[in-house]
Design an enzyme around this catalytic site. Structure first.
Site, PDB file in Angstrom:
ATOM      1  N   VAL A  75      32.517 -32.893 -85.776  1.00 51.44           N
ATOM      2  CA  VAL A  75      31.471 -32.200 -85.028  1.00 51.44           C
ATOM      3  C   VAL A  75      31.082 -32.973 -83.773  1.00 51.44           C
ATOM      4  O   VAL A  75      30.860 -32.382 -82.718  1.00 51.44           O
ATOM      5  CB  VAL A  75      30.251 -31.926 -85.928  1.00 51.44           C
ATOM      6  N   GLU A  76      31.029 -34.282 -83.873  1.00 50.00           N
ATOM      7  CA  GLU A  76      30.620 -35.090 -82.726  1.00 50.00           C
ATOM      8  C   GLU A  76      31.635 -35.037 -81.578  1.00 50.00           C
ATOM      9  O   GLU A  76      31.253 -34.901 -80.430  1.00 50.00           O
ATOM     10  CB  GLU A  76      30.411 -36.554 -83.139  1.00 50.00           C
ATOM     11  N   SER A  77      32.918 -35.194 -81.881  1.00 50.76           N
ATOM     12  CA  SER A  77      33.894 -35.360 -80.801  1.00 50.76           C
ATOM     13  C   SER A  77      35.156 -34.526 -80.942  1.00 50.76           C
ATOM     14  O   SER A  77      36.040 -34.647 -80.101  1.00 50.76           O
ATOM     15  CB  SER A  77      34.313 -36.836 -80.721  1.00 50.76           C
TER      16      SER A  77
END
Length: 177
Positions: A66-68
């Site tokens: 989700v972050e990257s």
């Protein structure tokens, strides 16, 4: 399919992109991480970081997704860096040593260091949030102070609410992988 809080790259092609500017609900079936681009490049770093910090690899993997979108070179508009989108100031607070800001960013672009730093932060938040995963994720996204300001609850920020739901959906799907 990609579930994340970054907009799609130009080469996303026909990938369904569930980013910050897209209100499409996530699909009912979540593919395994091995079906997602770039995962194989960072799998070992994520698993080692999870093991070193006594975390479930599925949770660490879901956060990185989700972050990257597993992009070890990602840098957000707000300055978060790398695979786990660690803020340089947070990395320094958690023990990364550096002579200057650009050196911190360069170090955080290393997927092994970044995965471990992100997992270290998650492990610390697990202790501080009494192992309540939804609060850990909210604190990772919005900051520990925001969670505390709202009475140890997920802050009512649309971005944070969506972030927690996306990570939890992936974590549940990948649990025990």
């Amino acid at each position: 399919m990609h579930i994340g809080n970054r907009n799609p790259p130009n080469d996303a092609g026909t990938v369904t992109w569930l980013g910050p500017d897209n209100d499409i609900p996530p699909p009912e079936v979540v593919p395994p991480p091995t079906a997602l681009p770039r995962y194989r490049d960072v799998r070992d770093a994520l698993n080692a970081a999870a093991k070193m910090n006594r975390l479930d690899p599925a949770m660490v993997t879901a956060v990185a997704a989700v972050e990257s979108a597993f992009d070890a070179k990602a840098i957000s508009k707000k300055g978060a860096v790398g695979l786990m989108q660690v803020m340089p100031a947070t990395a320094l607070r958690y023990g990364l040593t550096s002579a200057n800001q650009s050196d911190v960013v360069e170090q955080l672009l290393d997927p092994w260091l970044n995965a471990n730093m992100g997992a270290l932060i998650l492990a610390d938040l697990m202790r501080k949030m009494n192992r309540k995963v939804e609060l850990v994720l909210a604190a990772y996204n919005a900051g520990e102070g925001a969670v505390k300001r709202f009475g140890s609850a997920i802050p009512p920020f649309l971005e944070t609410e969506r972030y927690v739901m996306k990570v939890l959906k992936l974590y549940a799907a990948w649990y025990g992988m």
